[in-house]
Motif scaffolding. Sequence first.
Motif, short mmCIF file in Angstrom:
data_model
loop_
_atom_site.label_atom_id
_atom_site.label_comp_id
_atom_site.label_asym_id
_atom_site.label_seq_id
_atom_site.Cartn_x
_atom_site.Cartn_y
_atom_site.Cartn_z
N PRO A 45 56.03 66.50 -40.29
CA PRO A 45 54.77 66.03 -40.87
C PRO A 45 54.96 65.10 -42.08
CG PRO A 45 54.59 68.35 -40.34
CD PRO A 45 56.03 67.96 -40.11
N ALA A 46 56.03 65.29 -42.84
CA ALA A 46 56.25 64.44 -44.01
C ALA A 46 56.41 62.97 -43.66
CB ALA A 46 57.48 64.93 -44.78
N THR A 47 56.75 62.68 -42.42
CA THR A 47 56.97 61.29 -41.99
C THR A 47 55.70 60.62 -41.47
OG1 THR A 47 57.50 61.96 -39.73
CG2 THR A 47 59.33 61.83 -41.29
N ALA A 48 54.61 61.36 -41.38
CA ALA A 48 53.40 60.87 -40.72
C ALA A 48 52.90 59.55 -41.30
CB ALA A 48 52.30 61.93 -40.77
N LEU A 49 52.84 59.44 -42.62
CA LEU A 49 52.37 58.20 -43.22
C LEU A 49 53.29 57.03 -42.87
CD1 LEU A 49 51.05 59.36 -46.69
CD2 LEU A 49 49.80 57.95 -45.05
N ASP A 50 54.59 57.26 -42.87
CA ASP A 50 55.53 56.19 -42.50
C ASP A 50 55.30 55.73 -41.07
OD1 ASP A 50 56.79 56.04 -44.97
OD2 ASP A 50 58.35 57.49 -44.42
N VAL A 51 54.99 56.68 -40.18
CA VAL A 51 54.70 56.32 -38.78
C VAL A 51 53.46 55.44 -38.73
CG1 VAL A 51 54.05 57.20 -36.51
CG2 VAL A 51 55.84 58.35 -37.82
N ALA A 52 52.41 55.83 -39.43
CA ALA A 52 51.17 55.05 -39.41
C ALA A 52 51.38 53.66 -40.00
CB ALA A 52 50.08 55.80 -40.17
N PHE A 53 52.12 53.56 -41.09
CA PHE A 53 52.39 52.25 -41.68
C PHE A 53 53.28 51.40 -40.76
CE2 PHE A 53 51.30 54.16 -45.93
CZ PHE A 53 50.23 53.31 -46.19
N THR A 54 54.22 52.01 -40.08
CA THR A 54 55.07 51.27 -39.14
C THR A 54 54.22 50.75 -37.98
OG1 THR A 54 57.00 52.59 -39.75
CG2 THR A 54 57.12 51.41 -37.65
N LEU A 55 53.30 51.57 -37.49
CA LEU A 55 52.40 51.11 -36.44
C LEU A 55 51.54 49.96 -36.93
CD1 LEU A 55 51.21 51.37 -33.60
CD2 LEU A 55 49.65 53.13 -34.51
N LEU A 56 51.02 50.07 -38.14
CA LEU A 56 50.23 48.98 -38.73
C LEU A 56 51.04 47.69 -38.75
CD1 LEU A 56 47.74 47.84 -40.19
CD2 LEU A 56 48.76 48.69 -42.33
N GLU A 57 52.29 47.79 -39.17
CA GLU A 57 53.15 46.60 -39.22
C GLU A 57 53.36 46.01 -37.82
OE1 GLU A 57 57.72 45.43 -40.49
OE2 GLU A 57 56.67 47.01 -41.61
N MET A 58 53.57 46.87 -36.83
CA MET A 58 53.76 46.39 -35.46
C MET A 58 52.52 45.66 -34.96
SD MET A 58 55.75 49.64 -33.75
CE MET A 58 55.93 48.95 -32.10
N LEU A 59 51.35 46.11 -35.37
CA LEU A 59 50.10 45.51 -34.90
C LEU A 59 49.66 44.30 -35.71
CD1 LEU A 59 48.10 48.81 -34.24
CD2 LEU A 59 48.97 47.21 -32.51
N THR A 60 50.14 44.20 -36.95
CA THR A 60 49.71 43.10 -37.82
C THR A 60 50.94 42.34 -38.33
OG1 THR A 60 49.53 44.52 -39.80
CG2 THR A 60 47.56 44.30 -38.43
N SER A 61 51.42 42.69 -39.50
CA SER A 61 52.60 42.03 -40.08
C SER A 61 53.17 42.87 -41.21
CB SER A 61 52.22 40.65 -40.63
OG SER A 61 51.38 40.79 -41.77
N ALA A 62 54.41 42.58 -41.58
CA ALA A 62 55.04 43.28 -42.70
C ALA A 62 54.29 42.99 -43.99
CB ALA A 62 56.51 42.88 -42.82
N GLU A 63 53.83 41.76 -44.13
CA GLU A 63 53.08 41.38 -45.34
C GLU A 63 51.77 42.17 -45.44
OE1 GLU A 63 51.24 37.35 -47.42
OE2 GLU A 63 51.80 37.31 -45.30
N GLY A 105 41.68 43.50 -41.57
CA GLY A 105 40.42 43.80 -40.91
C GLY A 105 40.48 43.93 -39.40
N THR A 106 41.67 44.02 -38.82
CA THR A 106 41.78 43.92 -37.36
C THR A 106 41.91 45.24 -36.61
OG1 THR A 106 44.19 43.70 -37.45
CG2 THR A 106 42.88 41.66 -37.53
N THR A 107 41.97 46.39 -37.29
CA THR A 107 42.25 47.63 -36.58
C THR A 107 41.04 48.53 -36.48
OG1 THR A 107 43.13 48.51 -38.66
CG2 THR A 107 44.73 47.68 -37.05
N GLU A 108 40.92 49.19 -35.31
CA GLU A 108 39.86 50.16 -35.06
C GLU A 108 40.48 51.34 -34.32
OE1 GLU A 108 35.89 50.62 -32.25
OE2 GLU A 108 36.78 48.65 -32.52
N VAL A 109 40.23 52.54 -34.80
CA VAL A 109 40.78 53.76 -34.19
C VAL A 109 39.68 54.48 -33.42
CG1 VAL A 109 41.87 56.00 -34.64
CG2 VAL A 109 42.47 54.01 -36.04
#
Length: 195
Positions: free
Chosen positions: A166-184, A35-39
């Motif tokens: 473009p095929a990597t876009a989702l991986d980039v977004a998930f990696t950013l999510l992990e950097m901002l929150t956690s791997a879990e 619940g911590t992210t806002e774009v």
Amino acid sequence: MKTKKILLLLAKGFEAYEASVFTDVLGWNRLEGDGTTEVVACGLHQALRCTWNFTVIPEMLLSEVDPAGFDALAIPGGFEEAGFYEDAYSDEFTQLIQAFDRAGKPIAAVCVGALAVGKSGVLRGRRGTTYHLKNGLRRAQLAGFGVQVVDELLVRDGNIITSSCPATALDVAFTLLEMLTSAENRRAVQERMGF
């Protein structure tokens, strides 16, 4: 938990898909994750036409942005034919990218979004990647900015993520999510989204 604000930096001619991965992944996190992210989307223009003529109205103009109020920067790529580099190579984009890097905040770029990061100088002497086809033209341009170009789909060097297509876009977004929150938390959001 403190809300983490992600600035979605849109150049005219950006690819809607590459922008949508950030709004979707980080939006899913807001409702189904921790619940911590806002774009918040911004650009140089009050309306931005995407590569394929879809028009987006950003929430903020770049001139209104205070980088101190944001925790991360996301940059989708786009097409030269649609005017992408006119904005992506602008002084305003360069200065914003430099401000995020000086603060050590995550910068996530998809495909040729990496070229805006490279032009800003923050990747000089660091590892990165960008679009891999077109006879290596885009990777040669990235190398011209002093970047150590790596033949990988996604490259993370410290606070900066770059990717090859473009095929990597989702991986980039998930990696950013992990950097901002956690791997879990990343795994939990991926599972809820069906990945």
